[in-house]
Design an enzyme around this catalytic site. Structure first.
Site, mmCIF file in Angstrom:
data_model
loop_
_atom_site.group_PDB
_atom_site.id
_atom_site.type_symbol
_atom_site.label_atom_id
_atom_site.label_comp_id
_atom_site.label_asym_id
_atom_site.label_seq_id
_atom_site.Cartn_x
_atom_site.Cartn_y
_atom_site.Cartn_z
ATOM 1 N N ASP A 1 0.832 -1.198 0.000
ATOM 2 C CA ASP A 1 0.000 0.000 0.000
ATOM 3 C C ASP A 1 0.874 1.258 0.000
ATOM 4 O O ASP A 1 1.867 1.324 0.731
ATOM 5 C CB ASP A 1 -0.874 -0.029 1.271
ATOM 6 N N GLU B 1 1.648 -0.618 -5.017
ATOM 7 C CA GLU B 1 0.650 0.410 -5.327
ATOM 8 C C GLU B 1 1.430 1.720 -5.333
ATOM 9 O O GLU B 1 1.659 2.331 -4.298
ATOM 10 C CB GLU B 1 -0.452 0.463 -4.266
#
Ligand code: NOJ
Length: 559
Positions: free
Chosen positions: A227, A286
């Site tokens: 993330d 990401e």
């Protein structure tokens, strides 16, 4: 299509990767994102959970995907739907227990599915033990070094330390109170105030994440989705941006808090850990960067394995634009020898069936648009994506052709950015509505009928979109996905390699060959004449006529 669920050769063959065999299961893998809150609710509390996911693994196996990425299920106060982690080694009781996670990983492996878990290293929850101790112990506490605490500006420290804004809107800083109750230092949070950013210059932070990686690798996971992979390192001194137009810069420029070159050292260290484990454990970034070339930096041979292709996700249903982004994505990945990745939907953006139902622009839409058009294009876009070389990501529910729920009442919304953002990023609940599995009334098999209402309400019209309603109907989107994934499995040339061979085509049409396979996509609203040859394998549109491409359709051919 039926498959033998006991056939585990897919996993064992590639997990073993005997010397001399080609490595890289992940290079052309189709990876299915499960958003655990909204996938399947085993205990009837209205919230999806790990036993629910576990019970539906045979469905994913039958769908034909290679791996499952699970969004966070860790202990969390859920200020940002689990992207605010309070304990990285514990499962939140609302999702189950570590034993459930263990069972899920084992069952998945027995079915030939790999498991990728989410890792959230940019920030923790404000309820994380470290942050709570840092607050309690006050200025001077060694724990404060693990986050970004700073005195404020202004005469009494009443102004934030710099001009950065939170991605969810408002300042990226919140002021703390000292243990005696007087106003104290500020702390940095690029997202919600409940998500304080870690300070990655602190060796304790780096050590902790190396240990967390090992914890989950030892549990048997096959990889991590990282993330905010572009956010861990901040520019020295946390310099002002010097503008209040941060939104214009985001995604177009390297920011003092995003895509700093220092992040790559972290991923080189992680890669060494991943490589210590058998079976090719992977990590996917990401990483929102200004260009695909900068994205490629995250997937150099000694860093992560894949990075999401958000440039592709943001591309309109337009042949010229698609061709440009396909070419630039493949070109960017070539020098670093990483596979291109492709994605159309995830839990942060309006589902592609709704994006393509509306005029191009934006990934946070509130308009329902032209549903029929959106679905037609979504199906075509999926077949196009699944014919490209590299790895593809699917988001739960897209195989049902689900649209976004655009009319959720404000009082049921839970996305923190809805409450903070000025229309910037606040409509993510629309793509997070629980899946319809069966039956004619809510919760459509998402949870037991005796259970409570699902955490976000499902629309009445979803009865027709359930897995049960679509199974066995050859015109359904679910059967289209099943067939497409079966063809992709039978014809490895679809995902393999790094090139597409473009064929001449009319404006609005994409035509390319990959070995003995041809993909034709008509992105216009008119039928287009095309001298098709060979055998039709699959088409997203109905009534394929020889020599004519249906409007907004993709077809696959064996030549
Ligand atoms: C990206 C995640 O996909 C999103 O859901 C989350 O809000 C932010 N990162 C912050 O963790």
């Amino acid at each position: 299509m039926t498959q033998n669920l006991a056939d585990t050769t897919r996993l064992t063959a590639s997990a073993a990767t005997p010397a001399g065999e080609p490595r890289g299961w992940w290079r052309d893998a189709v990876i299915y994102q499960v958003y655990p809150r909204s996938f399947a609710d085993a205990n009837g509390d209205g919230m999806g959970d790990l036993p629910g996911v576990r019970s539906r693994l045979p469905y994913l196996r039958e769908l034909g995907v290679d791996a499952v990425w699970l969004s966070p299920f860790y202990a969390s106060p859920q200020a940002d739907a689990g992207y605010d982690v309070a304990d990285y080694r514990a499962v939140d009781p609302m999702f189950g227990s570590l034993l459930d996670a263990d069972g899920l990983i084992r069952d998945a492996h027995a079915l030939g599915l790999r498991i990728i878990v989410d890792l959230v290293p940019n920030h923790s929850s404000d309820q994380h033990e470290w942050f709570q101790r840092a607050l309690r112990e006050g200025p001077g506490s060694a724990l404060r070094e693990r986050y970004h605490f700073r005195p404020g500006k202004g005469e009494t420290g009443e102004l934030p330390p710099n001009d950065w804004e939170s991605i969810f809107g408002g300042p990226a800083w919140t002021r703390t109170a000292d243990p005696d109750g007087t106003p104290g230092d500020w702390y940095l949070h690029l997202f919600a105030p409940e998500q304080p950013d870690f300070n990655w210059d602190s060796p304790a932070v780096a050590d902790e994440f190396r240990s967390i990686l090992r914890f989950w690798l030892d549990m048997g996971v096959d990889g991590f989705r990282v993330d905010v992979a572009h956010g861990l390192v901040k520019a020295p001194g946390l310099p002002d941006l010097g503008t209040h137009d941060q939104l214009k810069l985001l995604g177009n420029d390297v920011m003092p808090f995003f895509d700093q070159d220092g992040v790559h050292e972290i991923y080189r260290a992680w890669r060494k850990i991943l490589d210590e484990y058998p079976g090719e454990r992977i990590a996917v970034a990401e990483a929102w960067t200004p260009t695909v070339e900068r994205t490629a930096n995250y997937v150099r041979p000694d860093e992560l394995h894949q990075a999401f292709n958000f440039q592709y996700l943001g591309t309109a249903w337009d042949a010229a634009e698609l061709r440009a982004v396909i070419d630039s994505s493949l070109a960017a990945m070539r020098p670093v020898d990483a596979p291109a990745t492709w994605v159309l939907s995830n839990h942060d953006v309006t589902r592609h069936a709704t994006r393509f139902a509306n005029p191009p622009g934006g990934t946070q839409l509130r308009e329902r648009g032209d549903r029929e058009l959106g679905l037609r294009r979504a199906r075509a876009a999926t077949l196009l994506m699944l014919a490209l070389p590299g790895s593809a990501y699917l988001y739960q529910g897209e195989e049902l052709g689900l649209p976004d729920v655009t009319d959720l009442p404000d009082e049921v919304r839970q996305d923190p950015s809805f409450f903070r953002a000025d229309g910037q990023d606040g409509f993510r609940d629309g793509c997070r509505v629980p899946l319809p599995w069966s039956g004619s009334t809510a919760p459509y098999g998402f949870g037991p009928t005796t259970g409570g209402p699902s955490w976000l309400p499902q629309p009445a019209e979803w009865a027709e979109l359930s897995v049960e309603a679509q199974t066995g109907d050859p015109t359904s989107t679910l059967e289209l996905y099943r067939s497409a994934l079966a063809v992709r499995r039978e014809r490895p040339e679809l995902g393999a390699g790094r090139e597409v061979e473009w064929l001449p085509s009319a404006p609005g049409v994409l035509a390319f060959r990959r070995g003995s396979f041809v993909c034709l996509a008509n992105t216009t609203r008119q039928p287009v004449a095309y001298p098709t040859a060979g055998r039709l394998l699959l088409s997203s549109g109905e009534g394929v006529e020889p020599g004519l491409l249906a409007p907004d359709s993709t077809s696959w051919w064996a030549v």
